[in-house]
Design a protein around this motif. Sequence first.
Motif, PDB file in Angstrom:
ATOM      1  N   ASP A 112     -11.602 -49.196 -93.643  1.00 43.38           N
ATOM      2  CA  ASP A 112     -12.858 -48.626 -93.147  1.00 43.38           C
ATOM      3  C   ASP A 112     -14.021 -49.350 -93.810  1.00 43.38           C
ATOM      4  O   ASP A 112     -14.146 -49.330 -95.034  1.00 43.38           O
ATOM      5  CB  ASP A 112     -12.934 -47.128 -93.460  1.00 43.38           C
ATOM      6  N   ALA A 113     -14.854 -49.990 -93.019  1.00 45.48           N
ATOM      7  CA  ALA A 113     -15.958 -50.771 -93.558  1.00 45.48           C
ATOM      8  C   ALA A 113     -17.213 -49.914 -93.688  1.00 45.48           C
ATOM      9  O   ALA A 113     -17.403 -48.935 -92.963  1.00 45.48           O
ATOM     10  CB  ALA A 113     -16.239 -51.973 -92.665  1.00 45.48           C
ATOM     11  N   LEU A 114     -18.090 -50.288 -94.632  1.00 51.70           N
ATOM     12  CA  LEU A 114     -19.360 -49.593 -94.791  1.00 51.70           C
ATOM     13  C   LEU A 114     -20.304 -49.907 -93.634  1.00 51.70           C
ATOM     14  O   LEU A 114     -21.179 -49.118 -93.301  1.00 51.70           O
ATOM     15  CB  LEU A 114     -20.013 -50.023 -96.109  1.00 51.70           C
ATOM     16  N   THR A 115     -20.126 -51.076 -93.016  1.00 47.42           N
ATOM     17  CA  THR A 115     -20.964 -51.529 -91.910  1.00 47.42           C
ATOM     18  C   THR A 115     -20.061 -51.981 -90.768  1.00 47.42           C
ATOM     19  O   THR A 115     -18.985 -52.539 -91.005  1.00 47.42           O
ATOM     20  CB  THR A 115     -21.858 -52.703 -92.351  1.00 47.42           C
ATOM     21  N   ASP A 116     -20.472 -51.736 -89.542  1.00 48.19           N
ATOM     22  CA  ASP A 116     -19.708 -52.186 -88.384  1.00 48.19           C
ATOM     23  C   ASP A 116     -19.989 -53.667 -88.130  1.00 48.19           C
ATOM     24  O   ASP A 116     -21.048 -54.032 -87.615  1.00 48.19           O
ATOM     25  CB  ASP A 116     -20.081 -51.360 -87.145  1.00 48.19           C
ATOM     26  N   TYR A 117     -19.027 -54.520 -88.510  1.00 49.09           N
ATOM     27  CA  TYR A 117     -19.173 -55.948 -88.288  1.00 49.09           C
ATOM     28  C   TYR A 117     -18.553 -56.322 -86.950  1.00 49.09           C
ATOM     29  O   TYR A 117     -17.456 -55.848 -86.620  1.00 49.09           O
ATOM     30  CB  TYR A 117     -18.474 -56.742 -89.388  1.00 49.09           C
ATOM     31  N   PRO A 118     -19.183 -57.193 -86.158  1.00 48.58           N
ATOM     32  CA  PRO A 118     -18.570 -57.652 -84.908  1.00 48.58           C
ATOM     33  C   PRO A 118     -17.203 -58.287 -85.179  1.00 48.58           C
ATOM     34  O   PRO A 118     -17.060 -59.098 -86.097  1.00 48.58           O
ATOM     35  CB  PRO A 118     -19.569 -58.700 -84.391  1.00 48.58           C
ATOM     36  N   ASP A 119     -16.206 -57.881 -84.421  1.00 44.73           N
ATOM     37  CA  ASP A 119     -14.838 -58.385 -84.565  1.00 44.73           C
ATOM     38  C   ASP A 119     -14.244 -58.068 -85.937  1.00 44.73           C
ATOM     39  O   ASP A 119     -13.188 -58.605 -86.298  1.00 44.73           O
ATOM     40  CB  ASP A 119     -14.769 -59.904 -84.342  1.00 44.73           C
ATOM     41  N   GLY A 120     -14.902 -57.230 -86.733  1.00 45.54           N
ATOM     42  CA  GLY A 120     -14.378 -56.848 -88.044  1.00 45.54           C
ATOM     43  C   GLY A 120     -14.516 -57.920 -89.104  1.00 45.54           C
ATOM     44  O   GLY A 120     -13.844 -57.844 -90.135  1.00 45.54           O
ATOM     45  N   LEU A 121     -15.363 -58.925 -88.887  1.00 52.85           N
ATOM     46  CA  LEU A 121     -15.511 -60.024 -89.843  1.00 52.85           C
ATOM     47  C   LEU A 121     -16.962 -60.189 -90.281  1.00 52.85           C
ATOM     48  O   LEU A 121     -17.882 -60.105 -89.457  1.00 52.85           O
ATOM     49  CB  LEU A 121     -15.045 -61.350 -89.241  1.00 52.85           C
ATOM     50  N   ALA A 122     -17.142 -60.441 -91.574  1.00 50.78           N
ATOM     51  CA  ALA A 122     -18.445 -60.824 -92.115  1.00 50.78           C
ATOM     52  C   ALA A 122     -18.195 -61.732 -93.304  1.00 50.78           C
ATOM     53  O   ALA A 122     -17.155 -61.649 -93.960  1.00 50.78           O
ATOM     54  CB  ALA A 122     -19.258 -59.601 -92.530  1.00 50.78           C
ATOM     55  N   ALA A 123     -19.159 -62.597 -93.600  1.00 48.66           N
ATOM     56  CA  ALA A 123     -18.984 -63.528 -94.712  1.00 48.66           C
ATOM     57  C   ALA A 123     -20.333 -63.927 -95.283  1.00 48.66           C
ATOM     58  O   ALA A 123     -21.307 -64.104 -94.545  1.00 48.66           O
ATOM     59  CB  ALA A 123     -18.229 -64.784 -94.257  1.00 48.66           C
ATOM     60  N   SER A 124     -20.384 -64.050 -96.598  1.00 50.40           N
ATOM     61  CA  SER A 124     -21.511 -64.724 -97.251  1.00 50.40           C
ATOM     62  C   SER A 124     -21.137 -66.189 -97.422  1.00 50.40           C
ATOM     63  O   SER A 124     -19.948 -66.525 -97.507  1.00 50.40           O
ATOM     64  CB  SER A 124     -21.834 -64.079 -98.603  1.00 50.40           C
ATOM     65  N   LEU A 125     -22.145 -67.048 -97.465  1.00 50.44           N
ATOM     66  CA  LEU A 125     -21.898 -68.485 -97.464  1.00 50.44           C
ATOM     67  C   LEU A 125     -22.202 -69.103 -98.815  1.00 50.44           C
ATOM     68  O   LEU A 125     -23.109 -68.668 -99.525  1.00 50.44           O
ATOM     69  CB  LEU A 125     -22.755 -69.160 -96.395  1.00 50.44           C
ATOM     70  N   ARG A 126     -21.431 -70.102 -99.170  1.00 50.04           N
ATOM     71  CA  ARG A 126     -21.627 -70.807-100.424  1.00 50.04           C
ATOM     72  C   ARG A 126     -22.969 -71.527-100.435  1.00 50.04           C
ATOM     73  O   ARG A 126     -23.375 -72.107 -99.417  1.00 50.04           O
ATOM     74  CB  ARG A 126     -20.512 -71.824-100.650  1.00 50.04           C
ATOM     75  N   GLY A 127     -23.627 -71.472-101.572  1.00 49.76           N
ATOM     76  CA  GLY A 127     -24.886 -72.180-101.708  1.00 49.76           C
ATOM     77  C   GLY A 127     -25.993 -71.611-100.834  1.00 49.76           C
ATOM     78  O   GLY A 127     -26.972 -72.298-100.556  1.00 49.76           O
TER      79      GLY A 127
END
Length: 371
Positions: free
Chosen positions: A351-366
């Motif tokens: 169960d995610a705190l936020t509804d992400y599209p397709d269930g995926l989210a990511a922060s990016l390096r740099g």
Amino acid sequence: MTHTTLTPDPVLRRSAERALVTVTVPAPSQSTDADDRFDVELSNTHRRVVELLDDDGEGTADRVVQALRDHGHADAATLVAVAGPDDVAVFATAETLSAGATAGPLPALGELMAAQQTWIPHALVKVDRVGADVELVTASHDEIDLTVDGEDQHITKSNPGGWSQRRFQQRAEEQWEENLRLVADRLTQEVRDRHLQLIALTGDETAVALLRDLLPDDLQDLVTDLETGGRAEDGSAEHVEDEADAAVRRAAAYHRASRQRAVTDAVGRGDGVTGRHDVLRALFEGRVQTLVVHLRAAADAHAYIGDEPSQIVADSARLHELDLPATRVPLADGALAAAASTGAEVVVVQDALTDYPDGLAASLRGHDALG
């Protein structure tokens, strides 16, 4: 409370290898007829694998069952086995997962990862004025017991009276501090070397307070005091373990939530991405710092991988343009494998705190947003 940054779990690193079948097996370690029940579960597992695989079903089923039997069911609620072409890896968890078997080019480890992330590596420290008994649980689930003792020369004597009482008390307090400094030094080394994320203290109130004060500033936020138990065998061991387990779970929940919020904040700043297309593109390019996978939301989606798990895309045409094969895989399995192969931090939740599209989210390096 703050914690060190998660690194990919050893289970996730296994996802970088191709697999034939992943099986989940209940491990009835706490029941009186545990051995008989485990034999039944192994028989059911053998049947599931044979039915699932067209080629070499019997051989793979035999290897899986033997590996599970060799591992044993003690001190686990569930076992998960991943059978590759040449070997079988077995993982244990204290969480209860549903029995089943899945075939595919990648291991199906999402539910196991979600279960493993309900706890964090930690130390349970039972302390008195002489020293401490320390139980360490590492990120690879190794359990290590240590005992650190000082001297009790000025602690166990009965209190003297008259003019010498104050001098005796001072010597006793100096001995306590010397003893607890030994504990603090060893505990600090173990926590740093093994990247532990929680220190649960229990025991003599004076010793607990002194030990906490002796720990360095960077470990202070990892400490939690338990209300029950101590070092002596007084029948409270079970209560201490239960309280420590609850503290570990609370800390793990806080950690998961903080990592999810960090990713959500990164997306809001333009330093992160959501959804299947953009997250998989970032994984392909090796630019994901932290990946969040919401298993339920990702359950019905898929991805494509090339020769390596890191070669992951939402559209198979992209792989064909690069003269790479395109193998369809479940989205969660593919994303976890790609994250493991590129060294990204991973947070897996039911169960995610936020509804992400397709269930995926990511922060990016740099802090490098996609163009």
